[in-house]
Design an enzyme around this catalytic site. Structure first.
Site, PDB file in Angstrom:
ATOM      1  N   THR A   1      -7.797   3.678   8.748  1.00  0.00           N
ATOM      2  CA  THR A   1      -6.769   3.356   9.742  1.00  0.00           C
ATOM      3  C   THR A   1      -5.567   4.240   9.429  1.00  0.00           C
ATOM      4  O   THR A   1      -4.939   4.080   8.374  1.00  0.00           O
ATOM      5  CB  THR A   1      -6.352   1.875   9.641  1.00  0.00           C
ATOM      6  OG1 THR A   1      -7.502   1.066   9.867  1.00  0.00           O
ATOM      7  CG2 THR A   1      -5.285   1.546  10.682  1.00  0.00           C
TER       8      THR A   1
ATOM      9  N   LYS B   1      -6.980   0.372  17.829  1.00  0.00           N
ATOM     10  CA  LYS B   1      -6.809  -0.460  16.617  1.00  0.00           C
ATOM     11  C   LYS B   1      -5.358  -0.947  16.475  1.00  0.00           C
ATOM     12  O   LYS B   1      -5.110  -2.128  16.269  1.00  0.00           O
ATOM     13  CB  LYS B   1      -7.237   0.374  15.414  1.00  0.00           C
ATOM     14  CG  LYS B   1      -6.797  -0.126  14.075  1.00  0.00           C
ATOM     15  CD  LYS B   1      -7.845  -0.919  13.369  1.00  0.00           C
ATOM     16  CE  LYS B   1      -7.251  -1.589  12.138  1.00  0.00           C
ATOM     17  NZ  LYS B   1      -8.125  -2.487  11.488  1.00  0.00           N
TER      18      LYS B   1
ATOM     19  N   LYS C   1       1.031  -2.832   7.426  1.00  0.00           N
ATOM     20  CA  LYS C   1       0.664  -1.414   7.554  1.00  0.00           C
ATOM     21  C   LYS C   1       0.378  -1.073   9.018  1.00  0.00           C
ATOM     22  O   LYS C   1       0.887  -0.090   9.557  1.00  0.00           O
ATOM     23  CB  LYS C   1      -0.586  -1.114   6.701  1.00  0.00           C
ATOM     24  CG  LYS C   1      -1.104   0.293   6.913  1.00  0.00           C
ATOM     25  CD  LYS C   1      -2.465   0.567   6.302  1.00  0.00           C
ATOM     26  CE  LYS C   1      -2.958   1.915   6.822  1.00  0.00           C
ATOM     27  NZ  LYS C   1      -4.273   2.291   6.317  1.00  0.00           N
TER      28      LYS C   1
ATOM     29  N   LEU D   1     -10.145   6.083   3.758  1.00  0.00           N
ATOM     30  CA  LEU D   1      -9.012   6.322   2.850  1.00  0.00           C
ATOM     31  C   LEU D   1      -7.792   5.512   3.284  1.00  0.00           C
ATOM     32  O   LEU D   1      -7.709   5.053   4.421  1.00  0.00           O
ATOM     33  CB  LEU D   1      -8.696   7.823   2.864  1.00  0.00           C
ATOM     34  CG  LEU D   1      -9.835   8.695   2.303  1.00  0.00           C
ATOM     35  CD1 LEU D   1      -9.682  10.146   2.730  1.00  0.00           C
ATOM     36  CD2 LEU D   1      -9.893   8.576   0.788  1.00  0.00           C
ATOM     37  N   PRO D   2      -6.799   5.384   2.374  1.00  0.00           N
ATOM     38  CA  PRO D   2      -5.670   4.495   2.692  1.00  0.00           C
ATOM     39  C   PRO D   2      -4.802   4.953   3.863  1.00  0.00           C
ATOM     40  O   PRO D   2      -4.413   4.135   4.688  1.00  0.00           O
ATOM     41  CB  PRO D   2      -4.850   4.492   1.399  1.00  0.00           C
ATOM     42  CG  PRO D   2      -5.812   4.887   0.317  1.00  0.00           C
ATOM     43  CD  PRO D   2      -6.793   5.811   0.970  1.00  0.00           C
TER      44      PRO D   2
END
Ligand code: NAD
Length: 296
Positions: A96, A171, A246, A65-66
């Site tokens: 993420t 990440k 992001k 998901l976003p």
């Protein structure tokens, strides 16, 4: 036969779910977009009516998901995963998202008796399609051991990064480093050119000297030296500046909370944000070269 509930069938989730089908899993797929569900059905998934429907009876529930708010919603809403999954299901969040949300969702899942890992990915749509993603996984040893065979059907490197949330930590720290080295590399190529040193000659020298980095030798932001780089295709992505921004924002948010000094991370975030303000964040992140050159 392994039963998977897959929620979030966008650019990344769609090919990941398709690879699970190819590997012999029964995949109940849900997305809030009907079009995305229809595409997944074309790829051999079974259509689910809701996140709860996808999760019920699944051995594994995977979310892609976003952002953290979407993950919280599909896990905790009245019609969400935690309420409807069978008690021995394992949850894998591949989105993420911010470290704090990742840790709180895994904590809540574990209090409800579920094994869960965060498993964000490195590699874009091409790697998702080829099944060659890298997964950085956070969570208990047992949860990791359960998740690994399923992740192997979608990726080639599955790395246990430690406790819950550490996948997200790996990440964002990696991508913050990448975002910074890319800008530093752009500055060096631009200065070299202004001082009369062409990109190829500077590349030949610096790529075998101490200025070398992945940003230079695998993704050179100056057109010319590296045929495969987005700089030779007008900075078509690749990895879009919007996605880099992001991740830089997630890194800054985490740095503030941890009181970690990241002055170069902060500056780099600001530069990628300028690409966004200029409406150019759909370019590859190495297109920050154009910003540095005053050509955006
Ligand atoms: P995307 O926007 O293409 O897909 C997200 C999907 O989630 C959409 O189809 C959307 O309809 C669905 N969705 C949103 N809220 C939902 C809800 N409440 N219930 C059900 N479905 C819902 O995004 P993407 O490119 O597939 O990226 C997914 C994640 O992977 C992000 O966290 C992103 O940062 C990460 N990621 C992306 C890339 C990339 O190259 N695209 C690379 C690495 C990591």
């Amino acid at each position: 036969m392994t039963k998977v509930g897959f929620i979030g069938l966008g650019n990344m989730g769609a090919p990941m779910a398709a690879n699970l089908v190819k590997a012999g899993c029964v995949v109940h797929a849900y997305d809030r977009s009907d079009v995305a569900v229809a595409k997944a059905v074309n790829n051999g998934c079974l259509s689910a009516r809701s996140a709860a429907d996808a999760a019920s009876n699944a051995d594994f529930v995977i979310t892609m998901l976003p952002a953290g708010s979407h993950v919280k919603s599909v896990y905790f809403d009245a019609d969400g995963i935690i309420e409807s999954a069978s008690h021995d299901a394992t949850f894998i969040d591949c989105s993420t998202i911010d470290v704090e949300t990742a840790r709180s969702v895994i904590g809540a899942a574990s209090e409800s008796g579920f094994a869960m890992v965060d498993a964000p990915v490195s590699g874009g749509v091409a790697a998702a399609t080829k099944g060659t993603l890298t997964f950085m996984v956070g969570g208990e040893d047992e949860a990791f051991a359960r998740a690994k065979p399923v992740l192997e059907k979608m990726g080639k490197n599955i790395v246990h990064a430690g406790a819950a949330g550490n996948g997200q930590v790996a990440k964002i720290c990696n991508n913050m480093l990448l975002g910074i080295t890319m800008i530093a590399t752009c500055e060096a190529f631009n200065l070299a050119e202004k001082l009369g040193l062409d990109a190829q000659t500077f590349y030949d020298i610096s790529s075998t000297a101490s200025g070398q980095s992945w940003s230079m030798t695998s993704y050179c932001p100056a057109p010319g030296p590296l045929e495969s780089a987005p700089s030779n295709r007008d900075y078509q992505p690749g990895f879009a500046a919007a996605m880099m921004l992001k991740d830089m924002r997630l890194a800054q948010e985490a740095a503030h909370k941890a009181k970690a000094a990241t002055p170069l991370g902060a500056q780099s975030e600001a530069l990628y944000a300028l690409m966004e303000s200029a409406g150019k964040d759909n370019l590859d992140f190495s297109g920050v070269m154009r910003l540095i050159k005053g050509d955006l």
